[in-house]
Design a protein around this motif. Structure first.
Motif, PDB file in Angstrom:
ATOM      1  N   THR A 141       0.681  49.543 -31.940  1.00 35.58           N
ATOM      2  CA  THR A 141       0.018  50.136 -30.768  1.00 35.58           C
ATOM      3  C   THR A 141      -1.475  49.813 -30.777  1.00 35.58           C
ATOM      4  OG1 THR A 141      -0.217  52.238 -31.972  1.00 35.58           O
ATOM      5  CG2 THR A 141       1.679  52.019 -30.486  1.00 35.58           C
ATOM      6  N   GLY A 142      -1.809  48.623 -31.288  1.00 34.48           N
ATOM      7  CA  GLY A 142      -3.216  48.286 -31.497  1.00 34.48           C
ATOM      8  C   GLY A 142      -4.072  48.332 -30.249  1.00 34.48           C
ATOM      9  N   ILE A 143      -3.581  47.781 -29.132  1.00 36.55           N
ATOM     10  CA  ILE A 143      -4.394  47.764 -27.916  1.00 36.55           C
ATOM     11  C   ILE A 143      -4.477  49.152 -27.299  1.00 36.55           C
ATOM     12  CG2 ILE A 143      -4.510  46.840 -25.556  1.00 36.55           C
ATOM     13  CD1 ILE A 143      -5.433  44.932 -27.776  1.00 36.55           C
ATOM     14  N   TYR A 144      -3.385  49.909 -27.385  1.00 31.48           N
ATOM     15  CA  TYR A 144      -3.429  51.310 -26.950  1.00 31.48           C
ATOM     16  C   TYR A 144      -4.430  52.086 -27.805  1.00 31.48           C
ATOM     17  CZ  TYR A 144      -1.875  56.133 -26.227  1.00 31.48           C
ATOM     18  OH  TYR A 144      -1.830  57.484 -25.963  1.00 31.48           O
ATOM     19  N   ASN A 145      -4.371  51.892 -29.124  1.00 33.79           N
ATOM     20  CA  ASN A 145      -5.345  52.534 -30.013  1.00 33.79           C
ATOM     21  C   ASN A 145      -6.767  52.212 -29.578  1.00 33.79           C
ATOM     22  OD1 ASN A 145      -3.144  53.317 -31.623  1.00 33.79           O
ATOM     23  ND2 ASN A 145      -3.392  51.612 -33.031  1.00 33.79           N
ATOM     24  N   ALA A 146      -7.007  50.926 -29.299  1.00 32.06           N
ATOM     25  CA  ALA A 146      -8.353  50.483 -28.924  1.00 32.06           C
ATOM     26  C   ALA A 146      -8.825  51.170 -27.649  1.00 32.06           C
ATOM     27  CB  ALA A 146      -8.364  48.963 -28.744  1.00 32.06           C
ATOM     28  N   SER A 147      -7.916  51.326 -26.679  1.00 34.50           N
ATOM     29  CA  SER A 147      -8.313  51.975 -25.422  1.00 34.50           C
ATOM     30  C   SER A 147      -8.652  53.441 -25.650  1.00 34.50           C
ATOM     31  CB  SER A 147      -7.189  51.838 -24.382  1.00 34.50           C
ATOM     32  OG  SER A 147      -6.068  52.651 -24.691  1.00 34.50           O
ATOM     33  N   LYS A 148      -7.954  54.096 -26.575  1.00 33.73           N
ATOM     34  CA  LYS A 148      -8.242  55.498 -26.852  1.00 33.73           C
ATOM     35  C   LYS A 148      -9.509  55.649 -27.706  1.00 33.73           C
ATOM     36  CE  LYS A 148      -4.971  57.478 -24.541  1.00 33.73           C
ATOM     37  NZ  LYS A 148      -5.311  58.303 -23.356  1.00 33.73           N
ATOM     38  N   TYR A 149      -9.732  54.724 -28.645  1.00 36.98           N
ATOM     39  CA  TYR A 149     -11.004  54.726 -29.379  1.00 36.98           C
ATOM     40  C   TYR A 149     -12.162  54.600 -28.392  1.00 36.98           C
ATOM     41  CZ  TYR A 149      -9.695  54.310 -34.377  1.00 36.98           C
ATOM     42  OH  TYR A 149      -9.270  54.543 -35.664  1.00 36.98           O
ATOM     43  N   ALA A 150     -12.014  53.711 -27.416  1.00 38.76           N
ATOM     44  CA  ALA A 150     -13.066  53.508 -26.418  1.00 38.76           C
ATOM     45  C   ALA A 150     -13.258  54.759 -25.570  1.00 38.76           C
ATOM     46  CB  ALA A 150     -12.713  52.314 -25.532  1.00 38.76           C
TER      47      ALA A 150
END
Length: 291
Positions: A141-150
């Protein structure tokens, strides 16, 4: 005193629907962002205090139309609408990545900016529905993770920038919540694997097998969406919003692991969870050298 007003995005199903219904039961006048007529009719049937509004946060025309659909006074905005793009990062397309950030970050920010004049006037509040994935990154879920980190980074920034105007900003960070996507997760994993080309399918076969086993275990402890709705109401009604509100014992446990374990230790936990091992061949950089 007139009822407090709130816009909840992604109110047609899952967590957003639970938030809209819960706030309406608590006396809020809710404007629920939906994308279909069916969702609008279902919300209207549930409560006279819910007014559906057509809203896809990635469609500029919908944001413009909100100016006429919403009341002059808006006490709160709950940025709940979101999507999850899953799969090994190596296999994701640029279109997948852009869509993930458009739905989870760019769209909600555009909406927030459009509504800030109303929120400033009301000295209102903004809640971003994030995730434990906004604090801890998981494989697949790396890109999902990145969007939530952002999302978390932006919320931290807005919390300070909007402070002089009396607009409070906070996050709600759920763990695993019992929503429709989790019910069809096995099918989703099958579809993701089937869509890969042959070489990638072979490379990531152990990962997919591990994900299937792990999902079965995680799903058993999923919490009802109502838990998130209660956390949102608390954020909207407490005297001072919390910067972050975790939902679920699993979210607290994972965050505790991140605090206690070094990065490599946490990597080992995730690798063990999906049943994969590190490669055994020696790095071409040679011993003792850093990349």
């Amino acid at each position: 005193m007139s009822a407090r007003t709130v816009l909840v995005t992604g109110a047609g199903r899952g967590i957003g629907r639970a938030i809209a219904l819960h706030l309406a039961r608590s006396g809020w006048r809710v404007f629920g962002g939906v994308r279909t007529d069916v969702a609008a009719e279902e919300l209207t049937a549930e409560s006279d205090l819910i007014t559906p509004v057509e809203l896809d946060v990635t469609v500029p025309g919908h944001l413009v139309a909100l100016d006429r659909a919403l009341p002059e006074r808006l006490d709160a905005l709950v940025n709940n609408a979101g999507a999850a793009v899953a799969g090994p990062i190596e296999t994701l397309s640029s279109a997948d990545m852009h869509r993930q950030f458009d739905v989870n970050l760019i769209g909600p920010l555009a909406l927030t900016r459009a509504l800030l004049p109303r929120l400033r006037e009301a000295r209102g509040r903004v809640v971003f529905i994030s995730s434990i994935n906004g604090r801890v990154s998981f494989p697949f879920t790396g890109i999902y993770n990145a969007s939530k980190y952002a999302t978390e980074a932006v919320a931290d920034c807005l919390r300070v920038e909007l402070r002089p105007f009396g607009v409070q900003v906070g996050l709600v960070e759920p763990g695993v919540i019992d929503t429709e996507p989790w019910h069809r997760m096995d099918q989703l994993i099958d579809e993701l694997e089937a869509d890969l080309d042959g070489p990638h399918r072979a490379l990531y076969a152990p990962h997919f097998a591990g994900e299937r086993r792990l999902i079965g275990k995680i799903r058993k402890n999923a919490k009802p969406p109502q838990r998130v709705a209660v956390a949102v109401e608390r954020q909207l009604t407490r005297r001072r919003m919390r910067p972050r509100a975790l939902v679920g014992a699993d979210a607290r446990f994972i965050l505790g692991m991140k605090a206690l374990l070094p990065s490599r230790g946490l990597d080992a936990v995730w690798a063990q969870g999906i049943g994969v091992r590190a490669g055994t061949e020696e790095s071409t950089l040679g011993p003792g050298r850093d990349a």
